[in-house]
Scaffold this motif. Structure first.
Motif, short mmCIF file in Angstrom:
data_model
loop_
_atom_site.label_atom_id
_atom_site.label_comp_id
_atom_site.label_asym_id
_atom_site.label_seq_id
_atom_site.Cartn_x
_atom_site.Cartn_y
_atom_site.Cartn_z
N PHE A 62 0.78 -1.24 0.00
CA PHE A 62 0.00 0.00 0.00
C PHE A 62 0.81 1.29 0.00
O PHE A 62 0.27 2.34 -0.29
N PHE A 90 -0.56 -0.52 -5.32
CA PHE A 90 -1.65 -0.62 -6.28
C PHE A 90 -1.55 0.50 -7.31
O PHE A 90 -1.62 0.27 -8.52
N VAL A 219 -0.44 -10.21 -1.84
CA VAL A 219 -0.99 -8.90 -1.47
C VAL A 219 -0.83 -8.67 0.03
O VAL A 219 -1.27 -9.49 0.84
N PHE A 222 -4.20 -6.76 3.17
CA PHE A 222 -5.38 -7.07 2.37
C PHE A 222 -6.65 -6.47 2.94
O PHE A 222 -7.60 -6.18 2.21
N ASP A 224 -7.14 -3.60 3.85
CA ASP A 224 -7.28 -2.20 3.46
C ASP A 224 -7.71 -2.02 2.01
O ASP A 224 -7.82 -0.88 1.54
N THR A 225 -7.93 -3.10 1.29
CA THR A 225 -8.33 -2.97 -0.11
C THR A 225 -9.74 -2.40 -0.23
O THR A 225 -10.62 -2.70 0.57
N ASN A 226 -9.94 -1.57 -1.26
CA ASN A 226 -11.27 -1.04 -1.52
C ASN A 226 -11.92 -1.81 -2.67
O ASN A 226 -11.38 -2.82 -3.15
N GLN A 229 -9.82 -1.94 -6.06
CA GLN A 229 -8.59 -2.73 -5.89
C GLN A 229 -8.90 -4.22 -5.85
O GLN A 229 -8.21 -5.04 -6.46
N TYR A 230 -9.96 -4.58 -5.13
CA TYR A 230 -10.35 -5.99 -5.03
C TYR A 230 -10.81 -6.50 -6.39
O TYR A 230 -10.46 -7.62 -6.80
N LEU A 233 -7.76 -7.08 -8.59
CA LEU A 233 -7.06 -8.32 -8.22
C LEU A 233 -7.82 -9.56 -8.69
O LEU A 233 -7.21 -10.50 -9.23
N ALA A 263 -11.94 1.54 2.35
CA ALA A 263 -11.49 0.17 2.59
C ALA A 263 -12.68 -0.70 3.02
O ALA A 263 -13.56 -0.25 3.76
N ASN A 267 -13.69 -7.65 2.31
CA ASN A 267 -12.83 -8.27 1.30
C ASN A 267 -12.00 -9.39 1.89
O ASN A 267 -11.88 -10.47 1.31
#
Length: 726
Positions: A62, A90, A219, A222, A224-226, A229-230, A233, A263, A267
């Protein structure tokens, strides 16, 4: 390197994660459990033991700082540095994709990354063009709307229209903003991910190329992914039976504290559902904190529902008990913290090993005053980064214009910096003409000068600026990067201009400009064949977007709890541990927010390595009014055996008041035998309705602290008060 050397010095759970042969792996890594160590060793395992080519590995994190650390640790772990492996953030990886496939992404080759400040300028400009009043439609609010939509993967035409005029106007601003960015070849941070995702959706052959290449995706952070981003991926990895890559996700649902920034904790919770056959390995052994600190953290976070579940432990000592201090008011609380830090320093410790954490930035003022009075050096962590400073932004704008004359944001920033008699009316006229013709500000200015569309004075000033940029470009053509920067700073007049500011600020700005030359001198382009200036500007923009402060001199670190994630300190103070402050009042009323507040408390507690203080004020002046809040529920969640209460006389005692059987609580959760509880609403026949803040004593002599809505705080004898629950 053999198998044994890779697994050396790892505990059992870490070894299981590093050597797992499962296609999809979720490493649930508690605070201080060595997650980065596991991630780096797993990459080494794939390369050295499973003979995976580095070319087939994509590692995502990140921050640029974390990405650099990961590369360094991988290089140190392997016999020779791996080539061809993609390691980055990212945004950095998305930028790399767009630079490689700019045509397919419908971008100019030298597209410019907008930082937050320049993005706001563009939003303000398009809002004005739409005839919107800036006071009613502030650019910052519209910017937030645009960024949040992009984080969700939504273009203007994707946003569902309900007839709400407010949303309709924001969508119009978003649409106009997109058109301006496309016209000027500008890309903001949210656009990097969104356009990279669309690049693959719109060009299946490109997606297939990268799916064939990246067979192993790892990753970090993980949780903290929004949404975008998810989705990015999942698209790269492939879904269900079509999944083509092995995915290792490392993170901690208990440290998901950025929901307000987009976030999604779901996820990481849905990883096992979305990635077939995923196996979970829990890293629960902590190498940072003492046993008492960990036990307190476990007790606090255990109250959250829907956790994936883990329990931190250490084979180290229990350490000191957690100290709890109740200040009379916020000034008393701040004085106490200052006194304890002075004692810590006198014992031979470093200022920088102490941190004061708080829920709200507004709390820092009183704390700063106390540290100043005590002559304790401090710094606010998360202040302006180097590339965010005014003078540096101005210098970078000049450099950006050398690279791309049609960079409207850069043009607008420095067309009159230093002042050259180009007023707001002239700039607005150029804006209007540029919008009408669909051309850049640079092209519009050239035309305005050639056709004498401006007043003689304004026309001469604009012509002088255009000539200056062209001259600077020509003079710099054969110079190395740092000499380009030096020449631009001198000839543009920026050094002289900023040096004229009064006091130390002017000298500090000049020093910063000189440091920019040093940064250029130390810069090493990744692509030797590409433009060094272009690559430097891209890296500067990516660094500026992270909003994290650099390490400073030895000083007490002050920061919000959100800023503290990922850091650790031997001595930590959690200040303002009160209901309505922490947890924040708004979080109590919104579904899901209280769980995130509790995770924030967990993060704060686990920043402490050796000693932790929890402090609160019985009365507090904040946001212009006085409040009387009860001690935070997060404090009450901690069992009494891990706490000691520090009295005003500096005496320390165990808070037996926390024990359910004691019944003599200043901070009791149940109100002993009163039948009332903290935070409960009650009715008094004279004072009206109020909220229970505290209890003292027990039985017939029990006293109840109540903050009445109309009469303020009162201390009543429970036996005669005749309080009725509302």
């Amino acid at each position: 390197m053999d198998v044994t050397s890779i697994l050396d010095d790892l505990n059992t759970a870490q070894r299981d994660a590093v050597s797992s042969s499962d296609k999809n792996l979720l490493v649930l890594a508690g605070a201080g459990s060595g997650k980065t160590r596991v991630l780096v060793h797993r990459i080494a395992w794939l390369i050295q033991v499973e003979h995976v080519s580095p070319y087939e590995i994509l590692a995502v994190t990140f921050t640029n700082k974390a990405a650099r650390e990961m590369r360094e640790r991988i290089d140190a772990l392997l016999p020779m540095p791996p080539s061809g492996m993609w390691v980055g953030t990212f945004h950095g990886l998305a930028h790399r994709l767009l630079k490689t496939h700019w045509r397919e992404a419908n971008l100019p080759e030298n597209f410019q990354i907008l930082d937050s400040d320049d993005q706001q300028r563009v939003v303000k400009r398009v809002s004005a063009a739409l005839g919107l009043d800036d006071s009613r439609w502030p650019a910052r609010q519209s910017q937030w709307f645009i960024n949040s939509q992009k984080d969700e993967g939504l273009r203007p035409h994707h946003i569902q229209q309900t007839g709400d005029p407010h949303t309709t106007t924001l969508v119009k601003i978003y649409t106009a903003y997109e058109e301006a960015c496309q016209r000027g070849g500008m890309v903001d941070f949210g656009e990097l991910l969104l356009r990279a995702h669309e690049l693959w959706l719109n060009h299946p052959e490109l997606l297939q190329h990268y799916q064939n290449r990246f067979r192993h995706i790892l990753v970090d952070e993980f949780q903290d992914t929004n949404a975008i981003q998810y989705a990015w991926l999942r698209l790269l990895a492939g879904a269900g039976k079509d999944q083509c890559a092995s995915v290792t996700a490392v993170g901690d649902d208990d440290q998901s504290i950025y929901g307000w920034r987009g976030a999604r904790v779901e996820n990481i919770r849905n990883f096992n559902r979305d990635f077939d056959g995923a196996v979970t390995v829990k890293l629960e052994q902590n190498y940072r904190s003492t046993g008492n600190i960990l036990n307190a953290a476990n007790a606090v976070i255990a109250r959250n529902s829907e956790r994936l579940g883990k329990n931190l432990w250490t084979d180290g000592a229990d350490g000191e008990l957690i100290s709890l201090y109740a200040g009379f008011n916020e000034h008393d609380e701040a004085r106490f913290i200052g006194d304890r830090i002075q004692g810590w320093i006198k014992d031979g410790n470093s200022h920088s090993d102490a941190a004061i954490l708080y829920r709200s930035n507004a709390q820092s003022r009183v704390l700063e005053e106390a540290l100043l009075r005590a002559s304790i050096p401090y710094r606010i962590y998360g202040g302006q980064k180097f590339y965010e400073r005014l003078e540096i932004r101005n210098a970078l704008a000049y450099l950006r214009l050398l690279l791309n004359r049609h960079d409207d944001a850069a043009f607008e920033r420095v067309v009159n910096v230093p002042p050259r008699a180009i007023g707001d009316k002239t700039v607005q006229a150029l804006r209007d003409a540029a919008r009408a013709s669909g051309q850049s500000l640079w092209r519009t200015a050239q035309k305005a000068v050639a056709e004498r569309q401006l007043t003689a004075r304004a026309g001469n000033a604009v012509a002088g600026f255009l000539t200056l940029i062209d001259q600077l470009d020509g003079d710099s053509e054969e110079l190395p990067l740092h000499e380009v920067a030096d020449h631009i700073l001198a000839q543009s007049g920026l050094v002289e201009y900023h040096g004229k500011e009064k006091g130390e600020r002017g000298q500090a700005r000049v020093d910063n400009l000189k440091e920019l030359i040093s940064a250029c001198k130390g810069f090493r382009p990744q692509d030797p064949e590409g433009s060094a200036l272009g690559q430097f500007l891209d890296e500067a923009a990516l660094d500026a977007g992270e909003r994290q402060a650099d390490d400073g001199q030895s000083a007490v670190q002050m920061m919000t709890l959100h800023s503290a994630k990922g850091l650790e300190f031997p001595l930590v103070f959690l200040a303002g541990m009160e209901e309505n402050l922490f947890p924040h009042r708004m979080s109590i009323e919104e579904p899901g927010r209280l769980d995130e507040e509790r995770r924030l408390a967990y993060v704060g507690i686990t920043r402490a390595m050796e000693k932790l203080y929890l402090t609160f004020a019985e009365s507090r002046q904040l946001y212009g009014s006085e409040s009387f809040n009860s001690v935070s529920r997060f404090v009450r969640d901690i069992p009494s055996e891990y706490l000691e209460e520090v009295r005003l006389s500096s005496q320390v005692r165990r808070p037996t008041s926390y024990a359910k059987s004691a019944g003599t609580s200043r901070f009791s959760d149940s109100g002993a035998d009163t039948g009332l509880s903290l935070g409960q609403r009650v009715q008094h026949k004279i004072f009206g309705e109020g909220t229970v803040l505290n209890f003292e004593g027990s039985g017939a002599r029990a006293r109840v602290h109540v903050n009445f809505d109309s009469e303020g705080p009162k201390i009543l004898m429970y036996e005669s008060a005749n309080l009725q629950a509302v």
